[in-house]
Design a protein around this motif. Structure first.
Motif, PDB file in Angstrom:
ATOM      1  N   LYS A  57       0.807  -1.221   0.000  1.00 25.15           N
ATOM      2  CA  LYS A  57       0.000   0.000   0.000  1.00 25.15           C
ATOM      3  C   LYS A  57       0.839   1.270   0.000  1.00 25.15           C
ATOM      4  O   LYS A  57       0.502   2.254  -0.655  1.00 25.15           O
ATOM      5  N   TYR A  58       1.930   1.280   0.779  1.00 26.07           N
ATOM      6  CA  TYR A  58       2.612   2.548   1.060  1.00 26.07           C
ATOM      7  C   TYR A  58       4.068   2.631   0.609  1.00 26.07           C
ATOM      8  O   TYR A  58       4.740   3.617   0.896  1.00 26.07           O
ATOM      9  N   GLU A  59       4.544   1.638  -0.094  1.00 27.31           N
ATOM     10  CA  GLU A  59       5.965   1.646  -0.479  1.00 27.31           C
ATOM     11  C   GLU A  59       6.350   2.919  -1.226  1.00 27.31           C
ATOM     12  O   GLU A  59       7.425   3.471  -1.022  1.00 27.31           O
ATOM     13  N   ASP A  60       5.481   3.419  -2.097  1.00 21.80           N
ATOM     14  CA  ASP A  60       5.807   4.606  -2.887  1.00 21.80           C
ATOM     15  C   ASP A  60       6.131   5.822  -2.024  1.00 21.80           C
ATOM     16  O   ASP A  60       6.898   6.681  -2.424  1.00 21.80           O
ATOM     17  N   ARG A  61       5.576   5.888  -0.842  1.00 20.13           N
ATOM     18  CA  ARG A  61       5.830   7.024   0.048  1.00 20.13           C
ATOM     19  C   ARG A  61       7.247   7.018   0.614  1.00 20.13           C
ATOM     20  O   ARG A  61       7.714   8.028   1.116  1.00 20.13           O
ATOM     21  N   PHE A  62       7.908   5.874   0.573  1.00 21.23           N
ATOM     22  CA  PHE A  62       9.238   5.752   1.175  1.00 21.23           C
ATOM     23  C   PHE A  62      10.350   5.671   0.138  1.00 21.23           C
ATOM     24  O   PHE A  62      11.496   5.434   0.473  1.00 21.23           O
ATOM     25  N   LYS A  63      10.023   5.864  -1.107  1.00 17.21           N
ATOM     26  CA  LYS A  63      11.025   5.733  -2.161  1.00 17.21           C
ATOM     27  C   LYS A  63      12.012   6.893  -2.113  1.00 17.21           C
ATOM     28  O   LYS A  63      11.650   8.036  -1.891  1.00 17.21           O
TER      29      LYS A  63
END
Length: 103
Positions: free
Chosen positions: A21-27
């Motif tokens: 769900k949230y991997e893109d926020r930590f890239k």
């Protein structure tokens, strides 16, 4: 014994769901998946290097003895070492293939 981590309270499914769900926020320049895969690849490369070093040592032992029985014993060890190297190499190739699917 498993490693104790602050993330140990979460199930694998919970962690996978969160990352999906949230991997893109930590890239940053690389995804979390990329970081984890690179770590696995680095560890596999270390195993391969250790295996190669062991193979060199066995090869030197073969060359350094005139005793035919010791040579045969060392050659058997060398063959086992080579089988392990083949297995490690296939595992490394598999990791690269998995990583290529997502990049």
């Amino acid at each position: 014994m498993s490693k104790v981590s602050k993330y140990s309270i979460f199930t694998k499914d919970e962690l996978v769901d969160f990352l999906d769900k949230y991997e893109d926020r930590f890239k940053s320049y690389k995804s979390v998946y990329g970081f984890l895969m690179q770590e696995k690849i680095n560890k596999k490369n270390e195993e391969i290097k250790a295996n190669i070093d062991e193979g060199v040592s066995i090869s030197k032992a073969i060359d350094s003895t005139d005793d035919i029985f010791k040579k045969i014993e060392q050659m058997d060890k060398f063959q086992e070492n080579h089988k392990k190297w083949e297995k490690l190499s296939k595992e490394l190739d598999s990791l690269y293939e998995k990583m290529k699917k997502y990049f």
